[in-house]
Design a protein around this motif. Structure first.
Motif, short mmCIF file in Angstrom:
data_model
loop_
_atom_site.label_atom_id
_atom_site.label_comp_id
_atom_site.label_asym_id
_atom_site.label_seq_id
_atom_site.Cartn_x
_atom_site.Cartn_y
_atom_site.Cartn_z
N ALA A 239 16.69 17.92 2.82
CA ALA A 239 15.38 18.54 3.37
C ALA A 239 14.62 17.28 4.08
O ALA A 239 14.48 17.68 5.01
N SER A 240 14.26 16.49 3.42
CA SER A 240 13.02 15.53 4.13
C SER A 240 13.76 14.80 5.25
O SER A 240 13.10 14.52 6.27
N ASN A 241 15.22 14.43 5.14
CA ASN A 241 15.62 13.90 6.35
C ASN A 241 16.05 14.96 7.69
O ASN A 241 15.49 14.66 8.55
N ASP B 14 0.82 -1.19 0.01
CA ASP B 14 -0.02 0.03 -0.15
C ASP B 14 0.61 1.28 -0.03
O ASP B 14 0.17 2.21 0.45
N ILE B 15 1.97 1.23 -0.04
CA ILE B 15 2.80 2.33 -0.52
C ILE B 15 3.74 2.20 -1.67
O ILE B 15 4.06 0.97 -2.04
N SER B 16 4.17 3.12 -2.28
CA SER B 16 4.94 2.89 -3.61
C SER B 16 6.22 2.56 -3.54
O SER B 16 6.91 2.04 -4.47
N GLY C 77 18.81 -0.12 2.92
CA GLY C 77 18.96 1.21 2.56
C GLY C 77 17.54 2.00 2.53
O GLY C 77 17.60 2.90 1.90
N TRP C 78 16.61 1.56 3.32
CA TRP C 78 15.21 2.01 3.19
C TRP C 78 14.52 1.52 4.44
O TRP C 78 14.62 0.66 4.98
N LEU C 79 13.70 2.53 4.90
CA LEU C 79 12.47 2.06 5.87
C LEU C 79 11.18 2.77 5.55
O LEU C 79 11.21 3.72 4.97
N HIS C 80 10.28 1.96 6.06
CA HIS C 80 8.70 2.46 5.86
C HIS C 80 8.65 3.78 6.57
O HIS C 80 9.24 4.30 7.57
N ASN C 81 7.72 4.94 6.13
CA ASN C 81 7.56 6.01 6.86
C ASN C 81 7.33 6.03 8.23
O ASN C 81 8.06 6.76 8.85
N LEU D 285 8.91 4.21 -4.19
CA LEU D 285 9.51 4.90 -4.89
C LEU D 285 10.53 6.06 -4.53
O LEU D 285 11.13 6.73 -5.45
N SER D 286 10.54 6.28 -3.26
CA SER D 286 11.44 7.22 -2.76
C SER D 286 12.78 7.20 -3.50
O SER D 286 13.38 8.51 -3.72
N PRO D 287 13.66 6.35 -3.52
CA PRO D 287 14.95 6.41 -3.90
C PRO D 287 14.72 6.68 -5.46
O PRO D 287 15.80 7.40 -5.81
#
Ligand SMILES: Cc1cc2nc3c(=O)[nH]c(=O)nc-3n(C[C@H](O)[C@H](O)[C@H](O)COP(=O)(O)OP(=O)(O)OC[C@H]3O[C@@H](n4cnc5c(N)ncnc54)[C@H](O)[C@@H]3O)c2cc1C
Length: 412
Positions: free
Chosen positions: A185-187, A43-45, A146-150, A47-49
């Motif tokens: 910015a986001s981090n 249910d999430i994309s 290299g990634w985590l759910h929001n 796609l952030s990287p």
């Protein structure tokens, strides 16, 4: 543990976007806060990287969601994409926050180095050895994939700051060194937001019950978390500066310099722009005084190579991957005005400033429209989304199903 993987090329990113398009409506709105775990996140994309390097653009994601579901059903997904643009604008209007973070990071690291207890706590947190099972699993997932759910990022940052009592800057740095989507910015601003420094007095508190519910019972850290902390004290964010003006496109043939912040040159420049030389640089290690994970560096350079290959094909000239130190000579050899996509506040912008080359920095219509509006909180910014979509039409279009040629928020 099953690990998520992330495309480092546009074709892979477009395929992921197309596969997720049917879920950009109600499925996303209902499911985005729940993290069922690696390999099960439908249910999430994820796609952030790709979006972070603009292998796909914000305009394409929003355009796809609107085309597939309409404005009402895709509202939540569209809003989350605009969070990214809001954070980028917020930092662009207050670059001092990034400089301050970098200074505080050095200072906080020195404090930790001088305290055996803090040193040990930091090492345990980064290695996933705190004894808080959810936190340890996320630390491992971050290092391995290299990634985590929001939602996991929110819980993780909150536990780091309020339960483990570690400096927020070191947590933000741990994320930056390991996140494929690592973004100044986001981090930085999300960590400030969790700590209560971004919206003053409002901090994000991770609660065991919320973690149990939204991990579908995979974790239950009952009794292990500080659930009644005070926000960190901080001065209010500085007043916004006027947005620096972008350059205009020179009339003559140009040399194009690509970088990891914007890798869809096909939609940055019209096909008729005479591009006579193309090069690219990537400096992912500059995101932290400690460099970055190999996974992150490899991903950024693979994305850059993909951008260079597409640019070479699109503009019909060879494209070269350069070290920053080689750019001045490349520019001299070609004797052409060097055009580059606008690099927002962060390590790539700093590297571009240090090249010793006059750059013509072009900004996309998307950023030009969104960034000046990030003067206050997200909620006043959010009110502008319908007008922004109307203004950015016809850039807000899904990409064609096969082949290339439109979409992407074309600028000059
Ligand atoms: C402490 C913390 C640190 C973060 N660091 C980063 C970072 O360095 N880079 C980064 O890209 N995101 C960061 N985020 C935001 C968010 O967690 C990720 O963008 C999101 O998890 C990406 O997953 P997705 O692609 O499946 O997003 P989806 O939910 O599918 O959303 C689509 C796109 O919208 C954007 N987006 C969604 N939620 C957010 C958000 N809350 N803030 C900003 N953009 C958002 C992303 O670009 C994302 O790819 C951070 C959040 C927190 C709480």
């Amino acid at each position: 543990m099953t690990m998520e993987t992330f495309p480092a090329d546009r074709a892979g990113a477009l395929a992921r976007m197309a596969a997720f398009a049917p879920r950009m409506g109600r499925d996303y709105a209902d499911g985005r806060n729940t993290d069922p775990g690696p390999g099960l996140r439908r249910d999430i994309s994820r796609l952030s990287p790709a979006l972070r390097h603009r292998l796909v653009t914000e305009a394409e994601l929003v355009g796809t969601a609107l085309a597939e579901h309409g404005a009402a059903a895709s509202g939540k997904f569209v809003q989350e994409v605009f969070w990214r643009s809001y954070w980028k604008g917020f930092l662009e209007l207050r670059p001092g926050l990034w400089d301050q973070y970098r200074r505080d990071l050095v200072q906080d690291r020195a404090v930790v180095a001088n305290s055996p207890a803090l040193r040990e706590a930091l090492a345990r947190a980064e290695a996933g050895g705190t004894g808080i099972a959810c936190f340890d699993a996320w630390a491992e997932e971050l290092r391995e994939s290299g990634w985590l759910h929001n939602h996991a990022r929110m819980w993780f940052a909150s536990i780091w700051i309020f339960t483990l009592g570690l400096p927020w800057t070191l947590g933000a740095d741990f994320f930056l060194r390991h996140l494929l989507d690592g973004d100044a910015a986001s981090n930085t601003l999300s960590w400030r937001w969790v700590a209560g420094m971004q919206t003053r007095g409002k901090h994000y508190v991770a609660r065991a019950e919320n973690i149990r519910t939204h991990t579908l019972g995979r974790f239950d850290p009952v009794g292990q978390l500080n659930e009644s902390p005070l926000p960190l004290a901080a001065p209010p964010p500085p007043a916004p500066r006027p947005l620096p003006r972008p350059d205009t496109l020179p009339a003559a043939p140009i040399a194009l310099l690509l970088h990891e912040d914007d890798l869809h040159p096909e939609s940055l420049l019209r096909p008729t722009v005479p591009v006579a030389a193309i090069a690219g640089i990537a400096v992912p290690e500059a995101r932290s005084p400690l460099g970055c994970a190999t996974l992150v560096a490899d991903h950024a350079r693979a994305a850059l190579r993909d951008g260079l290959d597409r640019a070479a094909q699109h503009f019909g000239v060879p494209a070269t991957l350069l070290e920053p130190a080689g750019v001045a000579e490349w520019a001299r050899d070609h004797g052409l005005p060097v055009v580059t996509p606008w690099s927002p506040v962060g390590w790539t912008a700093t590297a571009l400033d240090g090249l010793g080359v006059t750059l013509h920095r072009l900004r996309r219509d998307w950023d030009e429209a969104c960034w000046p509006l990030a003067t206050k909180g997200f909620f006043p910014f959010r009110e502008n989304i319908p007008a922004l979509i109307a203004r950015l039409h016809p850039h807000v279009l899904p990409p064609p199903l096969a082949g290339e040629g439109r979409g992407g928020g074309r600028s000059p």
